[in-house]
Design an enzyme around this catalytic site. Structure first.
Site, mmCIF file in Angstrom:
data_model
loop_
_atom_site.group_PDB
_atom_site.id
_atom_site.type_symbol
_atom_site.label_atom_id
_atom_site.label_comp_id
_atom_site.label_asym_id
_atom_site.label_seq_id
_atom_site.Cartn_x
_atom_site.Cartn_y
_atom_site.Cartn_z
ATOM 1 N N CYS A 28 0.857 -1.188 0.000
ATOM 2 C CA CYS A 28 0.000 0.000 0.000
ATOM 3 C C CYS A 28 0.886 1.228 0.000
ATOM 4 O O CYS A 28 1.799 1.340 0.824
ATOM 5 C CB CYS A 28 -0.912 -0.007 1.223
ATOM 6 S SG CYS A 28 -1.953 1.477 1.373
ATOM 7 N N CYS A 65 -0.293 6.405 1.739
ATOM 8 C CA CYS A 65 0.357 7.463 2.520
ATOM 9 C C CYS A 65 1.634 7.888 1.790
ATOM 10 O O CYS A 65 2.743 7.480 2.130
ATOM 11 C CB CYS A 65 0.668 6.968 3.928
ATOM 12 S SG CYS A 65 -0.795 6.603 4.910
ATOM 13 N N CYS A 73 -3.942 -1.562 9.443
ATOM 14 C CA CYS A 73 -3.519 -0.219 9.048
ATOM 15 C C CYS A 73 -3.393 0.689 10.270
ATOM 16 O O CYS A 73 -4.304 0.780 11.095
ATOM 17 C CB CYS A 73 -4.522 0.368 8.059
ATOM 18 S SG CYS A 73 -4.159 2.072 7.578
ATOM 19 N N GLN A 97 -16.187 14.848 8.934
ATOM 20 C CA GLN A 97 -14.752 14.959 8.710
ATOM 21 C C GLN A 97 -14.033 13.684 9.172
ATOM 22 O O GLN A 97 -14.369 13.095 10.201
ATOM 23 C CB GLN A 97 -14.188 16.167 9.460
ATOM 24 C CG GLN A 97 -14.801 17.493 9.062
ATOM 25 C CD GLN A 97 -14.315 17.982 7.702
ATOM 26 O OE1 GLN A 97 -13.573 17.302 7.018
ATOM 27 N NE2 GLN A 97 -14.754 19.161 7.313
ATOM 28 N N GLU A 100 -28.183 21.762 3.273
ATOM 29 C CA GLU A 100 -27.426 20.571 2.890
ATOM 30 C C GLU A 100 -28.249 19.742 1.909
ATOM 31 O O GLU A 100 -29.470 19.631 2.060
ATOM 32 C CB GLU A 100 -27.102 19.742 4.143
ATOM 33 C CG GLU A 100 -26.557 18.359 3.896
ATOM 34 C CD GLU A 100 -25.281 18.361 3.072
ATOM 35 O OE1 GLU A 100 -25.190 17.523 2.155
ATOM 36 O OE2 GLU A 100 -24.382 19.193 3.342
ATOM 37 N N CYS A 110 -11.288 22.153 1.421
ATOM 38 C CA CYS A 110 -10.410 20.981 1.314
ATOM 39 C C CYS A 110 -9.606 21.016 0.020
ATOM 40 O O CYS A 110 -8.907 20.054 -0.307
ATOM 41 C CB CYS A 110 -11.227 19.690 1.392
ATOM 42 S SG CYS A 110 -12.458 19.504 0.075
#
Length: 400
Positions: free
Chosen positions: A11, A14, A87, A215, A285, A359
């Protein structure tokens, strides 16, 4: 953080894992300051750092492998499963639950979905943890075919995981690159996960239904809502809008200003001389489920008389609103940022302040350019996603 999955190449999500975390954070801060040229150097507050492991409150696990031997994690380039149950990004309640749910999947004979072959049933398992350690677990199936198996094995799963509060099945019939579909079947008595957040002025209670956004990093979310409450306390708005309000985090944090929550928060910069008072807030929303959660949280928090939540498109609602300009507008749009129409509406609205949470700093820079009458007076980076190039930036704008 050391990660065996990264070290052996299984993986690489990251991307910057081998870069020391303080260097990662400094690089992000430098990049955001260089991109957001309209923000004065003196307006930047100290960045809010994250823990570098155990910070993700939601595991989005692709189910692959074979019946009786599932993998929970990601897919490799060929579409085969890569198991990532250990993980290090997830806190203990999630990492302890993943082997238990894998055993349940095997014991129940659930058939993992084979992406290359377009066959099978179980596509994803989505696990969310609350600050109190309770879990919400969602099984994403292609059809109802194996729903009965999950129902039969649910009592043991609940026994094996006493902190498992909400279990649902989501149906995603199409072969598409999505995490979930439109239909949700709740299998437990409780249908939403309580999220009690710690803010400087007191707790903020939210309700998280299955098909709603929250979040990814709870500690950073607390810091963001605390910053919003602090800025609102200094501005002292009488009225506010929260566009793209989700489950109501910003709206409720602002609504509690003047009631205790939000008082005592530290903004690190003076943005106005207004005295804290309790504003009336409207939250908009597009997700009906999120709106239901926001309304429940408002009632639970005792502010339902001051906060109104509605289901709708933020741009369409703002353009159609005839209620006049609020004192404060909070916007927390998706990565695409604000539409040109909504930015124009805010520019010409007469609103005294806009709090923009982003973001995507690229679309944030574009949108700030579309609102020249609103000048940045404070900005802060919140490192929502360590080991990646992503983060959140909050900018407070004041009409000039």
């Amino acid at each position: 953080m050391r990660c065996e999955y990264f070290d052996d190449g299984r993986c690489r999500s990251c991307t910057f894992l081998r870069t020391p975390y303080p260097e990662q954070l400094a690089t992000k801060v430098r990049a955001r300051r260089e991109l957001l040229t309209s923000v004065p150097a003196g307006a930047w507050l100290e960045p809010v750092a994250s823990a570098d492991e155990g910070f993700r409150n939601k595991a989005k696990m692709v189910v692959a492998g074979r019946t009786g031997a599932p993998t929970l994690g990601i897919l490799d380039p060929a579409g085969a499963g890569v198991d990532l149950r250990g993980c290090h990004l997830y806190p203990p309640p999630i990492t302890e639950a993943l082997p238990v749910v894998a055993d349940m999947i095997a014991r129940a004979g659930l058939v993992p979905y084979d992406v290359p072959g377009r066959r099978g049933e179980l596509k994803h398992v989505l696990v969310t943890v609350s600050p109190a350690g309770e879990l919400m677990m969602r099984f994403v199936l292609r059809s109802r075919d194996q729903l009965g198996r999950i129902r039969r094995h649910l009592p043991r799963l609940l026994s094996d995981l006493p902190n498992l509060a909400v279990v649902t099945v989501n149906l995603l019939p199409a072969h598409v690159a999505l995490l979930e579909g439109e239909e949700e079947i709740v299998l437990t008595e409780r249908s939403a996960l309580p999220m009690r957040l710690s803010l400087p002025g007191g707790p903020l209670d939210l309700e998280l239904p299955p098909r709603s956004f929250f979040q990814t990093n709870t500690a950073i979310a607390e810091a963001m809502y605390g910053q919003a409450a602090a800025w609102a306390a200094e501005i002292g708005p009488g009225t506010a809008w929260d566009l793209y309000c989700g489950v109501g985090g910003f709206a409720l944090a602002v609504a509690k200003v003047g009631t205790g929550a939000g008082e005592g928060a530290t903004a690190d910069a003076t943005v106005g001389a207004g005295a804290a008072r309790s504003p009336r807030v409207v939250g908009i929303e597009s997700s009906p489920d999120a709106v239901a959660g926001a309304r429940a949280a408002a009632a639970r928090g005792g502010v339902a008389d001051r906060v109104t939540f509605a289901d709708g498109d933020a741009t369409a609602w703002a353009l159609a609103s005839s209620s006049g300009a609020p004192d404060l507008v909070v916007v927390n749009p998706p990565r695409r940022g604000l539409s040109e129409e909504l930015a124009g509406r805010l520019e010409g609205s007469g609103a005294g302040h806009v709090l923009y949470s982003s973001c995507n700093a690229t679309t944030l820079a574009r949108d700030l350019g579309r609102m020249p009458s609103l000048a940045p007076v404070a900005a802060r980076l919140f490192d929502m996603f360590p080991h990646t190039a992503h983060d959140e930036v909050m900018v407070l704008l004041e009409r000039v």
